[in-house]
Scaffold this motif. Structure first.
Motif, PDB file in Angstrom:
ATOM      1  N   GLU A 174      42.275  44.670  57.098  1.00  0.00           N
ATOM      2  CA  GLU A 174      41.375  44.070  56.247  1.00  0.00           C
ATOM      3  C   GLU A 174      39.671  43.041  56.153  1.00  0.00           C
ATOM      4  OE1 GLU A 174      44.807  43.282  55.949  1.00  0.00           O
ATOM      5  OE2 GLU A 174      45.350  41.252  56.289  1.00  0.00           O
ATOM      6  N   ALA A 175      40.585  42.712  57.926  1.00  0.00           N
ATOM      7  CA  ALA A 175      39.341  41.556  58.136  1.00  0.00           C
ATOM      8  C   ALA A 175      38.961  42.598  59.419  1.00  0.00           C
ATOM      9  CB  ALA A 175      39.740  40.234  58.729  1.00  0.00           C
ATOM     10  N   GLU A 176      38.474  43.571  59.927  1.00  0.00           N
ATOM     11  CA  GLU A 176      37.707  44.102  60.845  1.00  0.00           C
ATOM     12  C   GLU A 176      37.050  44.330  61.138  1.00  0.00           C
ATOM     13  OE1 GLU A 176      40.378  47.594  63.863  1.00  0.00           O
ATOM     14  OE2 GLU A 176      39.727  48.258  61.932  1.00  0.00           O
ATOM     15  N   THR A 177      36.329  43.741  61.739  1.00  0.00           N
ATOM     16  CA  THR A 177      34.492  44.189  61.585  1.00  0.00           C
ATOM     17  C   THR A 177      34.695  44.768  62.820  1.00  0.00           C
ATOM     18  OG1 THR A 177      34.714  42.098  63.184  1.00  0.00           O
ATOM     19  CG2 THR A 177      34.027  42.107  60.733  1.00  0.00           C
ATOM     20  N   LEU A 178      33.119  45.212  63.407  1.00  0.00           N
ATOM     21  CA  LEU A 178      32.476  45.816  63.814  1.00  0.00           C
ATOM     22  C   LEU A 178      32.823  45.973  65.693  1.00  0.00           C
ATOM     23  CD1 LEU A 178      29.366  47.541  63.575  1.00  0.00           C
ATOM     24  CD2 LEU A 178      32.113  48.318  63.889  1.00  0.00           C
ATOM     25  N   ASP A 222      32.626  60.846  66.850  1.00  0.00           N
ATOM     26  CA  ASP A 222      33.804  60.903  65.761  1.00  0.00           C
ATOM     27  C   ASP A 222      33.665  59.397  65.864  1.00  0.00           C
ATOM     28  OD1 ASP A 222      35.194  62.853  67.467  1.00  0.00           O
ATOM     29  OD2 ASP A 222      35.979  61.885  69.007  1.00  0.00           O
ATOM     30  N   ALA A 223      32.745  58.353  66.004  1.00  0.00           N
ATOM     31  CA  ALA A 223      32.876  57.266  65.682  1.00  0.00           C
ATOM     32  C   ALA A 223      31.865  56.996  63.885  1.00  0.00           C
ATOM     33  CB  ALA A 223      31.765  56.546  66.769  1.00  0.00           C
ATOM     34  N   LEU A 224      30.600  57.828  63.847  1.00  0.00           N
ATOM     35  CA  LEU A 224      30.689  58.018  62.469  1.00  0.00           C
ATOM     36  C   LEU A 224      30.688  58.992  61.592  1.00  0.00           C
ATOM     37  CD1 LEU A 224      26.405  58.370  64.212  1.00  0.00           C
ATOM     38  CD2 LEU A 224      27.433  56.127  62.549  1.00  0.00           C
ATOM     39  N   THR A 225      32.104  59.886  61.743  1.00  0.00           N
ATOM     40  CA  THR A 225      33.132  60.333  61.073  1.00  0.00           C
ATOM     41  C   THR A 225      34.375  60.013  60.827  1.00  0.00           C
ATOM     42  OG1 THR A 225      33.674  61.673  62.750  1.00  0.00           O
ATOM     43  CG2 THR A 225      31.551  62.630  61.544  1.00  0.00           C
ATOM     44  N   ASP A 226      34.380  58.398  60.950  1.00  0.00           N
ATOM     45  CA  ASP A 226      35.177  57.879  61.200  1.00  0.00           C
ATOM     46  C   ASP A 226      35.575  57.028  59.593  1.00  0.00           C
ATOM     47  OD1 ASP A 226      38.246  56.511  60.994  1.00  0.00           O
ATOM     48  OD2 ASP A 226      37.429  55.503  63.659  1.00  0.00           O
ATOM     49  N   THR A 227      36.333  57.736  58.841  1.00  0.00           N
ATOM     50  CA  THR A 227      36.068  56.941  57.597  1.00  0.00           C
ATOM     51  C   THR A 227      37.043  55.817  57.432  1.00  0.00           C
ATOM     52  OG1 THR A 227      36.856  58.765  56.560  1.00  0.00           O
ATOM     53  CG2 THR A 227      34.765  58.071  55.811  1.00  0.00           C
ATOM     54  N   ARG A 228      38.108  55.805  58.475  1.00  0.00           N
ATOM     55  CA  ARG A 228      39.309  55.302  58.109  1.00  0.00           C
ATOM     56  C   ARG A 228      39.187  53.980  58.928  1.00  0.00           C
ATOM     57  NH1 ARG A 228      45.079  56.857  57.516  1.00  0.00           N
ATOM     58  NH2 ARG A 228      44.366  58.825  58.634  1.00  0.00           N
ATOM     59  N   ARG A 229      38.907  53.482  59.594  1.00  0.00           N
ATOM     60  CA  ARG A 229      38.343  52.737  60.651  1.00  0.00           C
ATOM     61  C   ARG A 229      36.845  51.794  60.730  1.00  0.00           C
ATOM     62  NH1 ARG A 229      43.073  51.675  63.855  1.00  0.00           N
ATOM     63  NH2 ARG A 229      41.786  49.408  64.653  1.00  0.00           N
ATOM     64  N   PHE A 230      36.097  53.019  61.102  1.00  0.00           N
ATOM     65  CA  PHE A 230      34.666  52.664  61.427  1.00  0.00           C
ATOM     66  C   PHE A 230      33.231  51.896  60.634  1.00  0.00           C
ATOM     67  CE2 PHE A 230      29.753  53.846  62.773  1.00  0.00           C
ATOM     68  CZ  PHE A 230      29.677  52.746  63.205  1.00  0.00           C
ATOM     69  N   TRP A 231      33.844  53.326  59.270  1.00  0.00           N
ATOM     70  CA  TRP A 231      33.155  52.732  57.967  1.00  0.00           C
ATOM     71  C   TRP A 231      33.407  51.378  57.351  1.00  0.00           C
ATOM     72  CZ3 TRP A 231      28.402  53.679  58.032  1.00  0.00           C
ATOM     73  CH2 TRP A 231      27.560  54.648  58.851  1.00  0.00           C
ATOM     74  N   PRO A 232      34.596  51.202  57.505  1.00  0.00           N
ATOM     75  CA  PRO A 232      35.157  50.107  56.260  1.00  0.00           C
ATOM     76  C   PRO A 232      34.631  48.985  57.445  1.00  0.00           C
ATOM     77  CG  PRO A 232      36.819  52.282  56.209  1.00  0.00           C
ATOM     78  CD  PRO A 232      35.673  52.645  57.701  1.00  0.00           C
ATOM     79  N   GLN A 244      42.682  51.485  74.830  1.00  0.00           N
ATOM     80  CA  GLN A 244      41.501  51.726  75.744  1.00  0.00           C
ATOM     81  C   GLN A 244      41.419  52.591  75.926  1.00  0.00           C
ATOM     82  OE1 GLN A 244      45.548  50.706  76.476  1.00  0.00           O
ATOM     83  NE2 GLN A 244      44.712  48.921  76.950  1.00  0.00           N
ATOM     84  N   GLU A 245      40.687  52.988  74.989  1.00  0.00           N
ATOM     85  CA  GLU A 245      39.633  54.182  74.760  1.00  0.00           C
ATOM     86  C   GLU A 245      38.149  53.900  74.575  1.00  0.00           C
ATOM     87  OE1 GLU A 245      40.276  55.846  70.818  1.00  0.00           O
ATOM     88  OE2 GLU A 245      42.520  55.663  71.222  1.00  0.00           O
ATOM     89  N   TYR A 246      38.145  53.779  76.691  1.00  0.00           N
ATOM     90  CA  TYR A 246      36.385  52.960  76.823  1.00  0.00           C
ATOM     91  C   TYR A 246      35.305  53.765  75.922  1.00  0.00           C
ATOM     92  CZ  TYR A 246      39.639  50.169  79.849  1.00  0.00           C
ATOM     93  OH  TYR A 246      40.970  49.396  79.972  1.00  0.00           O
ATOM     94  N   GLY A 247      35.519  54.804  75.977  1.00  0.00           N
ATOM     95  CA  GLY A 247      34.579  55.808  75.668  1.00  0.00           C
ATOM     96  C   GLY A 247      34.458  55.629  74.076  1.00  0.00           C
ATOM     97  N   LEU A 248      35.386  55.877  73.139  1.00  0.00           N
ATOM     98  CA  LEU A 248      34.930  55.819  71.572  1.00  0.00           C
ATOM     99  C   LEU A 248      34.322  54.316  71.972  1.00  0.00           C
ATOM    100  CD1 LEU A 248      35.252  56.867  68.763  1.00  0.00           C
ATOM    101  CD2 LEU A 248      36.842  56.121  68.989  1.00  0.00           C
ATOM    102  N   ALA A 249      35.424  53.333  72.511  1.00  0.00           N
ATOM    103  CA  ALA A 249      34.639  52.073  72.380  1.00  0.00           C
ATOM    104  C   ALA A 249      32.992  51.883  72.581  1.00  0.00           C
ATOM    105  CB  ALA A 249      35.395  50.611  72.915  1.00  0.00           C
ATOM    106  N   SER A 250      32.931  52.168  73.281  1.00  0.00           N
ATOM    107  CA  SER A 250      31.639  51.895  74.159  1.00  0.00           C
ATOM    108  C   SER A 250      30.241  52.727  72.788  1.00  0.00           C
ATOM    109  CB  SER A 250      31.165  52.787  74.972  1.00  0.00           C
ATOM    110  OG  SER A 250      31.613  52.190  76.644  1.00  0.00           O
ATOM    111  N   ALA A 251      30.607  53.859  72.638  1.00  0.00           N
ATOM    112  CA  ALA A 251      29.732  54.487  71.794  1.00  0.00           C
ATOM    113  C   ALA A 251      29.771  53.239  70.310  1.00  0.00           C
ATOM    114  CB  ALA A 251      30.124  55.704  70.863  1.00  0.00           C
ATOM    115  N   VAL A 252      30.618  52.852  69.682  1.00  0.00           N
ATOM    116  CA  VAL A 252      30.808  52.022  68.372  1.00  0.00           C
ATOM    117  C   VAL A 252      30.027  50.680  69.297  1.00  0.00           C
ATOM    118  CG1 VAL A 252      32.107  50.686  66.920  1.00  0.00           C
ATOM    119  CG2 VAL A 252      33.103  52.286  68.094  1.00  0.00           C
TER     120      VAL A 252
END
Lengths: 449, 323
Positions: free
Chosen positions: B275-279, B88-98, B291-299
């Protein structure tokens, strides 16, 4: 090669099997000791509160919390227990709950919560105690006296999990001196836009309208615009943010801020927008009525003598502001002092205390207090009237009614930002609508608790 | 010669079974004396336990959480979903990759500027001059303030309506800027704030490196007629390379993790347009706002891998250079 041991014989004398330790068992012994120490610290079983433990209240740094501080000794005397109140900002408070309650912490008894922001999630997590029997089984407490909209918001999954203590509606703050030529406060949103455009002198640092512009922070104030344009966040469980009414509300709000508002408004929430009006740099400002005292404080405001208060102006669907329980009290389900915690809530949200607090300028949720004119004397007359009108017309929520309110606000707020930055709203709204629809499906699935 | 254990001489010592060297299970045994010889381990146990508790356990816990659908509460009944969160993280072009791109952009931009300015200041301060102590003290001031305080300070300075920055720009005829309120100016502005705060750190590190360099090669070059630039480019810089790379690693890793200044000035999600959202900001939002702890941990696991990979690459480079 082997060699005789060089140990003294006195040591050898103690060489019974109990004193012989293998490498593995030495490690196991150390691990067991550490484990035992840890387990003894975390041991479960029936636990009781220390009789000297204080009743711990976690609260936001809010006028309500500051006001009740002076009454706390009364309560301490009543229950014979010390009360400790910790004040944090809204975000810090929410994060503290997340950290502590994920670890089933018992060091919070009374929780100040935002019924519309985190109540469903906290209930789903099993963090809030069921108060149904307590509120309904106490005639003197008079649960029915609470206004209907805030009272309904206290119920999640059929149980009462919080009690509203502060209510909030939007107020139209305006400059009476500048509006004299226009016949006073505008009655409609269109009139407000027209006057804002006329009064704005942006090159010289004067703005027609100032308001929240942050993606997520603006959603709650924008909700009254949405309702007054005839829209809603969800319609029959489906996303409502792609409807023509919602798009019109997005475009209207965007134009208001883009053409008459201050620069950098997309980085503005309450903390940034409020000072601009307080320093006399804007003709209009719509935000929570609970913050009115900032404009009457000579330390902050230059508009003490010129600020006026009016009900939310009407849109195409009339004037439909929100009327919400901005802050409520709940009990931590892991608390060892649940009875004392309830005694506190019963006392501070009872008819007498709510009337006392409201007379001090903090709008409560009890109808009896609103019916008592004596409790309204601390508010400026036109503000009290605008509160009454807004409460009459108000809807009980100002954000999507979902578990993940934070994510929902981020989605719903995207077209708002597009409108403010001058981008075309319909394509962004269509994209957000699609994302919100998917989100609602997931959120509904999570609601099975 | 170290004395042997009883275990090594099972038949050499007569006596009761305990004094022979095996336990009932037949495993090799040692007595308290030998345990005492391993005193170093006993003394190390508290610190090892601390490391395990504070570093290894959280890491393993995060790794475990990243494989679950944890949402709402970490102590809920979460199901294992394999690598789904990573997908999910690696295919997220809206938030993760930016966010990845912004993290790299912010780090590279800020650290490069800090390095250039830090080196320039270190070269200027290399030779003693009158008032040097005062200049050094002033340089240290940004380092002493907390990042949140710095964020709020700059937020007030750069406020488009009431801030002093636009007031000053007005004196030289430059129109008011939105700075942190603008989608396009936010990240560069944040980089400059970071440069303002951390350039002194680079200066101190590089000054320490410069002070260890021998003077003879530079003097020889001077005798040969090399000008200032040539002495810097061909003598000082090569000798300073190891210090420079160490400083880059230290500051680079720190800059990758920047959170406080961004959150204090731009709020959740790094601003209205992300615009300033870093990892780091993204992972924080997933944890505390969603509160998405699973996804947050993966990131966070991906972010850790990312940082470790960069450190390893730079360390290898440092090693080659040193060699």
């Amino acid at each position: 090669m082997t060699m005789p041991s060089s140990r003294p014989s006195s040591w050898r004398a103690h060489g019974t099997p109990a004193h012989v330790v293998s490498r593995r068992s030495f490690g196991a012994l150390a691990a067991a000791a550490a484990g035992a120490a840890t387990l003894s610290a975390c041991s479960s079983g029936p636990r009781t509160a220390d009789p000297n433990a204080p009743l711990r209240i976690m609260a936001i740094n809010h006028v309500w919390s500051q006001a009740i501080a002076e009454y706390l000794p009364e309560f301490e005397e009543q229950i014979g227990r010390r009360v400790s109140m910790r004040l944090l900002t809204a975000d810090q408070l929410s994060n503290s709950y997340n950290v502590k309650l994920n670890a089933s912490a018992t060091d919070i008894d009374v929780m100040m919560v935002r019924a519309l922001q985190e109540q469903i999630l906290f209930t789903r997590n099993g963090w809030l105690a069921d108060l149904t029997d307590r509120v309904e089984g106490d005639a003197a407490y008079d649960w029915a006296d609470f206004q209907e909209a805030p009272r309904e918001r206290s119920i999640t999954a059929g149980t009462v999990v919080s009690v509203p203590i502060v209510t909030e509606r939007p107020a139209l703050y305006y400059r009476r001196d500048l509006l004299e030529d226009f016949g006073g406060a505008p009655a409609t949103l269109d009139e407000m836009l027209e006057i804002s455009l006329e009064l704005a002198d942006r090159n010289n640092g004067f703005f027609g309208y100032v308001g929240r512009g942050q993606r997520s922070g603006a959603v709650t104030q924008w909700s009254s615009f949405l309702y007054s344009f005839g829209g809603d966040f969800t319609i029959d469980g489906e996303s409502g943010i792609g409807t023509p009414e919602a798009i019109a509300a997005y475009e209207f709000y965007g134009r208001l801020l883009a053409e008459t508002g201050p620069p950098g408004v997309t980085n503005m929430s309450l903390e940034q927008a409020m000072p601009i009006f307080a320093q006399g740099k804007a003709a209009f400002y719509i935000d929570a009525d609970a913050i009115y005292s900032n404009f009457l404080d000579p330390g902050i405001s230059t508009v003490i003598d010129t600020v006026g208060f009016a009900p939310f102006p009407a849109g195409p669907a009339g004037s439909v502001p929100h009327n919400i329980p901005s802050w409520s009290l709940g009990i931590n389900r892991f608390s060892l002092l649940q009875d004392d915690a309830w005694e506190f809530i019963r006392w501070i949200s009872g008819p007498e205390m709510v009337a006392r607090l409201q007379a001090g300028g903090i709008p409560g949720a009890r109808q009896s207090a609103w019916d008592d004119q004596a409790t309204l004397t601390s508010f400026p007359e036109d503000l009290a009237e605008s509160m009454r009108v807004n409460a009459e017309n108000g809807k009980g929520t100002d954000r999507p009614d979902v578990i993940q309110v934070g994510r929902a606000r981020d989605i719903v707020g995207r077209p708002l930002v597009a409108g403010i930055t001058g981008a075309s709203v319909p394509p962004v709204a269509a994209d957000a609508d699609s994302e919100f629809s998917d989100f609602l499906i997931r959120d509904n699935r999570q609601r099975e608790f | 010669m170290p004395s042997p254990t009883v275990a090594e001489t099972p038949t050499a010592t007569p006596g009761p079974p305990a004094q022979r060297a095996t336990t009932r299970s037949g495993r090799t045994a040692l007595t308290f004396e030998q345990a005492n010889r391993r005193l170093k381990w006993a003394l190390l146990t508290p610190s090892l336990g601390f490391v395990a508790l504070m570093i290894i356990f959280p890491l393993l816990f995060t790794l475990n959480l990243s494989l679950t659908d944890a949402f709402g509460a970490v102590n809920a009944n979460n199901a294992y979903i394999g690598l789904q969160n990573f997908i999910d993280a690696l295919t997220d072009t809206r938030r993760f990759w930016p966010a990845v791109w912004r993290t790299v952009y912010f780090t590279v931009g800020a650290v490069l500027l800090q390095t250039v300015l830090g080196l320039a200041l270190a070269m200027l301060m290399r030779k003693a001059f009158r008032g040097m102590e005062i200049v050094r003290t002033i340089l240290m001031v940004p380092l002493l303030a907390t990042p949140v305080a710095i964020g709020i300070l700059w937020l007030l300075i750069l406020d488009p309506t009431n801030g002093i920055a636009n007031h000053l720009l007005g004196f030289v005829g430059i129109p008011p800027q939105e700075f942190l309120g603008s989608v396009s100016q936010s990240l560069p502005t944040l980089m400059l704030i970071d440069v303002w705060q951390w350039t002194p750190m680079m200066t101190i590190l590089l000054l320490a490196g410069l002070s260890t360099l021998p003077e003879e090669p530079e003097e020889a070059a001077l005798m040969d007629g090399a000008n200032a630039w040539q002495r810097f480019r061909y003598i000082i810089l090569p000798m300073l390379r190891t210090t420079l790379l160490t400083a880059l690693v230290l500051r680079g890793v720190d800059a990758l993790k920047t959170f406080d200044i961004i959150y204090a000035t731009k709020g959740p999600g790094g601003g209205s347009g992300f615009e300033a959202e870093t990892l780091n900001v993204y992972a924080y939002g997933l944890t505390f706002d969603y509160q998405e702890y699973g996804l947050a941990s993966a990131v966070l696991v991906l972010f850790t891998i990312f940082i470790v990979a960069i450190v390893v690459l730079l360390r290898r480079r440092t090693g080659r250079t040193s060699a």
